[in-house]
Design a protein around this motif. Structure first.
Motif: not given
Length: 353
Positions: A266-289
């Motif tokens: 009714e509230k169109s809620i989205r629930m999503e889990g994740f493993l950070v190991s699948n996002y290691r390609h964002l390491q440099e982006e984290l540094y930049e931020f």
């Protein structure tokens, strides 16, 4: 160079909260690196909530009677590969030991940024910070002005999520934690607008008082009743970022949270889990931020540092019982800086020396 090495082994599967009896320190001769590998003397170790889940008999979990694995930072002290030079500082996942034999493929050389200590690569710039960053930017897709609720907000991911959300332009920040003192710390030091001790009453009532108009995003490190309360508090098109379920790690008989699943629809809620190991390609982006904000002082490190590898099990158990603020890190005694006031363990909890 030390003549012997220490490793930590898991000796049995816990049922409920683990104890020191589930671990053993094993002494051995200093390992010799084979051709193509290097010997690293570890300087800092990370102990994390996911380690508790890995202690159970689960796929990919820790095996009994062998050295445990975990994030670590160390210095190369002997090398038989030109790709790892003696004296280099590297990140790797063969933690829970004083020395590790690693290959170049198993390591990541750490960039050095002015004014940023090595511990940051295990906290704000490490897997802890990356978890918070991915959760906010990729899973929740946080928009400027949106209101946020974070459970276990005084832990490593919780403090990083609060600080990052503020930098990303979030609206009202609400956090839950395990003590009144930590709730005060979250507001005064971390930047939350409101925080509550979840022991003080039903999660629904406490969240309603802290966020009477509801929230747009829930970063869930706990599960249980706080997840159920968040579902009821979320507005239309709300998002739930599932990071962990620490409330159930030490209680194998805990029941799943109860909430009206119609709210999801009714509230169109989205629930999503994740493993950070699948996002290691964002390491440099984290540094930049994050790095510019660390250097300017807009972003602070939230860390509890415990001195001495011999305290790594104590630090892990203290973390599971809420004895830390921010990311808990174990530091080799040789890395203690003159004039620093590290944490030591007393009665099972970290306290200032």
């Amino acid at each position: 160079m030390n003549e012997t090495a220490l490793t930590v082994h898991q000796t049995a599967r816990p049922h409920g909260f683990p104890t020191p009896a589930h671990f053993a320190f094993v002494e051995s001769a200093l390992p010799e690196p084979p051709a193509g590998a290097a010997l690293v003397e570890n300087l800092y170790w990370s102990v994390d909530p996911y380690h508790r889940e890995m202690m159970d008999d689960v796929p990919g979990g820790f095996a009994l009677g062998v050295p445990l694995e975990g994030r670590s930072i160390g210095r190369v002290i002997a090398s038989r590969t030109p790709r790892l030079c003696e004296g280099e500082i590297v990140f790797h996942r063969r933690g829970w030991r004083t020395h590790a034999v690693v290959t170049p493929e198993e390591t990541r050389k750490l960039p050095r940024f002015d004014g940023v200590p090595l511990t940051a690569y295990l906290s704000t710039l490490g897997g802890t910070g990356l978890t918070a960053y991915v959760g906010l930017t990729r899973i929740a897709r946080l928009q400027e002005g949106e209101d946020l609720f974070v459970s276990a907000a005084a832990g490593g991911v919780g403090t990083a999520a609060g600080r990052f959300a503020r930098l990303l332009g979030a609206g009202r920040l609400v956090g839950s934690t395990g003590s009144a003192a930590k709730a005060v710390h979250l507001v005064r030091e971390v930047g939350y607008d409101a925080a509550f001790d979840y022991h003080e009453g039903p999660a629904d009532d406490l969240l309603r008082k802290a966020a009477p108009d509801g929230v747009d995003v829930f970063v869930d490190n706990v599960g249980g009743g706080q997840l159920a309360a968040a579902v009821r508090a979320l507005r239309e098109f709300g998002r739930i970022v599932r990071v962990g379920t620490i409330s159930q790690y030490n209680d194998p008989d805990a029941s799943a949270p109860r909430f009206d699943h119609a709210d999801i629809v009714e509230k169109s809620i989205r629930m999503e889990g994740f493993l950070v190991s699948n996002y290691r390609h964002l390491q440099e982006e984290l540094y930049e931020f994050a790095v510019p904000h660390l250097q300017s002082g807009r972003l602070a490190l939230d860390e509890t540092v415990v001195d001495g590898f011999e305290h790594i099990v104590d630090a892990f158990l203290a973390m599971l019982s809420g004895g830390n603020t921010g990311k808990i890190i174990v530091r080799g005694r040789t890395e203690r800086m003159p004039g620093s006031r590290p944490w030591v363990l007393a009665d099972g909890l970290p306290q200032r020396s």
